[in-house]
Design a protein around this motif. Structure first.
Motif, PDB file in Angstrom:
ATOM      1  N   PHE A 179     -13.819  27.848 -38.711  1.00 58.18           N
ATOM      2  CA  PHE A 179     -14.318  27.755 -40.153  1.00 58.18           C
ATOM      3  C   PHE A 179     -13.051  27.622 -40.884  1.00 58.18           C
ATOM      4  CE2 PHE A 179     -18.276  29.451 -38.812  1.00 58.18           C
ATOM      5  CZ  PHE A 179     -19.124  28.724 -39.625  1.00 58.18           C
ATOM      6  N   LYS A 180     -12.996  27.022 -42.052  1.00 57.58           N
ATOM      7  CA  LYS A 180     -11.811  26.903 -42.953  1.00 57.58           C
ATOM      8  C   LYS A 180     -12.227  27.544 -44.383  1.00 57.58           C
ATOM      9  CE  LYS A 180     -12.120  22.240 -44.744  1.00 57.58           C
ATOM     10  NZ  LYS A 180     -11.379  20.982 -44.931  1.00 57.58           N
ATOM     11  N   LEU A 181     -11.329  27.894 -45.187  1.00 58.94           N
ATOM     12  CA  LEU A 181     -11.719  28.563 -46.601  1.00 58.94           C
ATOM     13  C   LEU A 181     -11.884  27.414 -47.476  1.00 58.94           C
ATOM     14  CD1 LEU A 181     -11.752  31.003 -48.553  1.00 58.94           C
ATOM     15  CD2 LEU A 181      -9.127  30.577 -48.950  1.00 58.94           C
ATOM     16  N   THR A 182     -12.677  27.669 -48.346  1.00 56.94           N
ATOM     17  CA  THR A 182     -13.084  26.383 -49.467  1.00 56.94           C
ATOM     18  C   THR A 182     -13.689  27.241 -50.812  1.00 56.94           C
ATOM     19  OG1 THR A 182     -13.932  24.102 -49.992  1.00 56.94           O
ATOM     20  CG2 THR A 182     -15.505  25.896 -48.957  1.00 56.94           C
ATOM     21  N   PHE A 183     -13.660  26.548 -51.934  1.00 57.36           N
ATOM     22  CA  PHE A 183     -14.240  27.275 -52.940  1.00 57.36           C
ATOM     23  C   PHE A 183     -15.371  26.176 -53.641  1.00 57.36           C
ATOM     24  CE2 PHE A 183     -10.235  28.907 -52.401  1.00 57.36           C
ATOM     25  CZ  PHE A 183     -10.134  30.210 -52.788  1.00 57.36           C
ATOM     26  N   ASN A 184     -16.391  26.134 -52.822  1.00 55.53           N
ATOM     27  CA  ASN A 184     -17.604  25.437 -53.267  1.00 55.53           C
ATOM     28  C   ASN A 184     -18.980  26.080 -53.422  1.00 55.53           C
ATOM     29  OD1 ASN A 184     -18.117  26.078 -50.447  1.00 55.53           O
ATOM     30  ND2 ASN A 184     -18.875  23.865 -50.069  1.00 55.53           N
ATOM     31  N   ASP A 188     -24.062  31.459 -60.568  1.00 55.54           N
ATOM     32  CA  ASP A 188     -25.442  31.305 -61.089  1.00 55.54           C
ATOM     33  C   ASP A 188     -25.708  31.082 -62.383  1.00 55.54           C
ATOM     34  OD1 ASP A 188     -28.159  31.788 -60.710  1.00 55.54           O
ATOM     35  OD2 ASP A 188     -28.235  34.055 -61.315  1.00 55.54           O
ATOM     36  N   LYS A 189     -24.661  31.443 -63.293  1.00 52.61           N
ATOM     37  CA  LYS A 189     -24.917  31.146 -64.498  1.00 52.61           C
ATOM     38  C   LYS A 189     -23.714  30.701 -65.371  1.00 52.61           C
ATOM     39  CE  LYS A 189     -28.576  34.420 -64.932  1.00 52.61           C
ATOM     40  NZ  LYS A 189     -29.304  35.530 -65.960  1.00 52.61           N
ATOM     41  N   SER A 190     -22.908  29.945 -64.516  1.00 55.69           N
ATOM     42  CA  SER A 190     -21.408  29.610 -65.230  1.00 55.69           C
ATOM     43  C   SER A 190     -20.982  28.463 -64.348  1.00 55.69           C
ATOM     44  CB  SER A 190     -20.409  30.769 -65.286  1.00 55.69           C
ATOM     45  OG  SER A 190     -19.986  31.128 -63.905  1.00 55.69           O
ATOM     46  N   PHE A 191     -19.959  27.823 -64.830  1.00 53.41           N
ATOM     47  CA  PHE A 191     -19.512  26.593 -64.124  1.00 53.41           C
ATOM     48  C   PHE A 191     -18.293  26.980 -63.074  1.00 53.41           C
ATOM     49  CE2 PHE A 191     -20.860  25.009 -68.455  1.00 53.41           C
ATOM     50  CZ  PHE A 191     -21.849  24.098 -67.839  1.00 53.41           C
ATOM     51  N   GLN A 192     -18.071  28.306 -62.966  1.00 54.28           N
ATOM     52  CA  GLN A 192     -17.141  28.478 -61.900  1.00 54.28           C
ATOM     53  C   GLN A 192     -17.632  28.656 -60.641  1.00 54.28           C
ATOM     54  OE1 GLN A 192     -15.886  32.913 -61.801  1.00 54.28           O
ATOM     55  NE2 GLN A 192     -17.344  33.306 -63.196  1.00 54.28           N
ATOM     56  N   THR A 193     -16.632  28.601 -59.645  1.00 52.33           N
ATOM     57  CA  THR A 193     -17.188  28.770 -58.176  1.00 52.33           C
ATOM     58  C   THR A 193     -16.319  29.986 -57.422  1.00 52.33           C
ATOM     59  OG1 THR A 193     -15.381  26.973 -57.631  1.00 52.33           O
ATOM     60  CG2 THR A 193     -17.395  26.133 -58.020  1.00 52.33           C
ATOM     61  N   TYR A 194     -17.016  30.023 -56.288  1.00 53.40           N
ATOM     62  CA  TYR A 194     -16.639  31.290 -55.613  1.00 53.40           C
ATOM     63  C   TYR A 194     -16.137  30.709 -53.961  1.00 53.40           C
ATOM     64  CZ  TYR A 194     -18.969  34.269 -59.052  1.00 53.40           C
ATOM     65  OH  TYR A 194     -19.184  34.862 -60.243  1.00 53.40           O
ATOM     66  N   ALA A 195     -15.567  31.602 -53.221  1.00 58.06           N
ATOM     67  CA  ALA A 195     -14.796  31.548 -52.087  1.00 58.06           C
ATOM     68  C   ALA A 195     -16.368  31.099 -51.086  1.00 58.06           C
ATOM     69  CB  ALA A 195     -14.170  32.354 -51.610  1.00 58.06           C
ATOM     70  N   ASN A 196     -15.914  30.161 -49.966  1.00 62.45           N
ATOM     71  CA  ASN A 196     -16.892  29.985 -49.109  1.00 62.45           C
ATOM     72  C   ASN A 196     -16.182  29.553 -47.712  1.00 62.45           C
ATOM     73  OD1 ASN A 196     -19.623  29.618 -47.731  1.00 62.45           O
ATOM     74  ND2 ASN A 196     -19.605  27.396 -48.473  1.00 62.45           N
ATOM     75  N   ASN A 260     -17.723  20.628 -57.561  1.00 58.45           N
ATOM     76  CA  ASN A 260     -16.857  21.228 -58.697  1.00 58.45           C
ATOM     77  C   ASN A 260     -16.311  22.279 -58.080  1.00 58.45           C
ATOM     78  OD1 ASN A 260     -17.854  19.335 -60.613  1.00 58.45           O
ATOM     79  ND2 ASN A 260     -19.493  20.654 -61.057  1.00 58.45           N
ATOM     80  N   GLN A 261     -14.992  22.581 -58.473  1.00 55.80           N
ATOM     81  CA  GLN A 261     -14.025  23.658 -57.951  1.00 55.80           C
ATOM     82  C   GLN A 261     -13.309  24.153 -59.131  1.00 55.80           C
ATOM     83  OE1 GLN A 261     -12.754  22.934 -53.806  1.00 55.80           O
ATOM     84  NE2 GLN A 261     -10.776  23.636 -54.473  1.00 55.80           N
ATOM     85  N   ASN A 262     -13.799  25.227 -59.481  1.00 60.57           N
ATOM     86  CA  ASN A 262     -13.219  26.146 -60.541  1.00 60.57           C
ATOM     87  C   ASN A 262     -13.413  27.279 -60.555  1.00 60.57           C
ATOM     88  OD1 ASN A 262     -12.141  26.063 -63.495  1.00 60.57           O
ATOM     89  ND2 ASN A 262     -14.464  26.344 -64.058  1.00 60.57           N
ATOM     90  N   PRO A 263     -12.642  28.115 -59.769  1.00 67.36           N
ATOM     91  CA  PRO A 263     -12.773  29.409 -59.434  1.00 67.36           C
ATOM     92  C   PRO A 263     -11.964  30.258 -60.471  1.00 67.36           C
ATOM     93  CG  PRO A 263     -11.274  28.660 -57.661  1.00 67.36           C
ATOM     94  CD  PRO A 263     -11.974  27.408 -58.328  1.00 67.36           C
ATOM     95  N   GLN A 264     -12.194  31.303 -60.998  1.00 70.43           N
ATOM     96  CA  GLN A 264     -11.674  31.843 -62.071  1.00 70.43           C
ATOM     97  C   GLN A 264     -10.180  32.527 -61.727  1.00 70.43           C
ATOM     98  OE1 GLN A 264     -12.561  31.594 -65.669  1.00 70.43           O
ATOM     99  NE2 GLN A 264     -13.467  30.267 -64.613  1.00 70.43           N
TER     100      GLN A 264
END
Length: 293
Positions: A179-184, A188-196, A260-264
């Protein structure tokens, strides 16, 4: 898979063909019958509209309204004979213990894949449903009073994980295999993304292996939105001494993936803290932020 052709060259070519199989029970990595799998792991997936049951030494898979997590393997057709015997499947016998069928899977990268899997054929005997989608996780939790969780995102930071679930009894650096790290993972209620993490053959994703109680894991489920946002499932991880064990991990549900990739920045900082605490190269985070999932 019948073959009505007598030509030896055609038969030889047929047996060099490779097909995909979906394993969800004792044939998965780390389970007792995995040694009989002679093939290549090519991904992880869920089979929707299915349900697992405990029938003793192995699970039964039936068509139902839940989902089942498992591994996808590519094997040569000639290896089917071995798997068919394990599953007590006979092609010309409709009363076999299991029946082999082609199904559509959703791999954890979000794509649809065709593969074969084995369905239990004695449904009148079933009375013990497995309430989670992962049989390997079911066995781990049944046989232990704690669980190893491999955290690769913001929960790598000891400050953050302790704030969420309390003191951690034991923790150590590991790598999540293939596995590799991504941010996709969409919020739930915003335009940001989290790690996966996404499957990539021979990749290794840095993580922190944390020994947690079931009470702590249940608390963490509420933060991670399991099972609707993240699935809590099992995968192999590699320890510092190259030993491999099976651990639980949160992987984004295919319904929650985004391009979209937009982590805070404050969220990313937790991951940086975890990487620094355990000596991982932070350039891996920067690579994941630059690349599209």
């Amino acid at each position: 898979m019948p073959l009505d052709i007598r030509d030896n060259k055609v038969i030889y070519t047929y047996y060099l063909m490779r097909i995909k199989l979906f394993f969800y029970g004792t044939l998965m990595k780390g389970m007792r019958l995995h040694k009989y799998v002679n093939g290549e792991l090519i991904g992880y997936a869920i089979l929707e509209n299915s349900q697992l049951y405990d029938v003793g030494w192995y699970p039964a898979l039936v068509k139902d309204s839940y989902m089942t997590f498992g591994e996808i393997y590519e094997i040569e057709v000639k290896e089917l004979n071995v798997i068919d015997k394990i599953e007590d499947y006979q092609e010309d016998n409709p009363d076999s213990l299991y029946l082999r069928e082609c199904v559509k899977l959703r791999n954890l990268n979000g794509k649809i894949e065709d593969a074969y899997c084995y369905f239990y054929n004695k449904t009148e005997e079933l009375n013990q449903p497995i309430e989670i989608c992962d049989y390997r996780r079911y066995i781990l939790e049944r046989n232990n009073d704690y669980i190893w969780l491999a955290s690769y995102g913001s929960n790598m930071s000891l400050e953050r994980i302790k704030r969420r679930v309390g003191e951690i009894e034991e923790y150590k650096p590991v790598y999540i295999e293939n596995f590799k790290l991504t941010f996709n993972k969409m919020a739930d209620k915003s335009f940001q993304t989290y790690a996966n993490i996404v499957f990539e053959k021979d990749a290794r994703c840095p993580a922190v292996l944390q020994k947690l109680s079931f009470e702590q894991l249940n608390k963490l489920d509420s933060y991670e939105g399991a099972p609707n946002h993240y699935l809590r499932v099992t995968v192999p991880v590699i320890l510092e001494d190259s030993q491999r064990i099976i651990a639980e991990v949160y992987i984004a549900h295919p319904d929650k993936l985004t391009d979209n990739q937009n982590p805070q920045p404050n969220y990313i900082e937790h991951i940086y803290k975890g990487y620094r605490e355990f000596g991982f190269d932070v350039k891996l985070i920067e690579e994941a932020l630059r690349s599209k999932p």
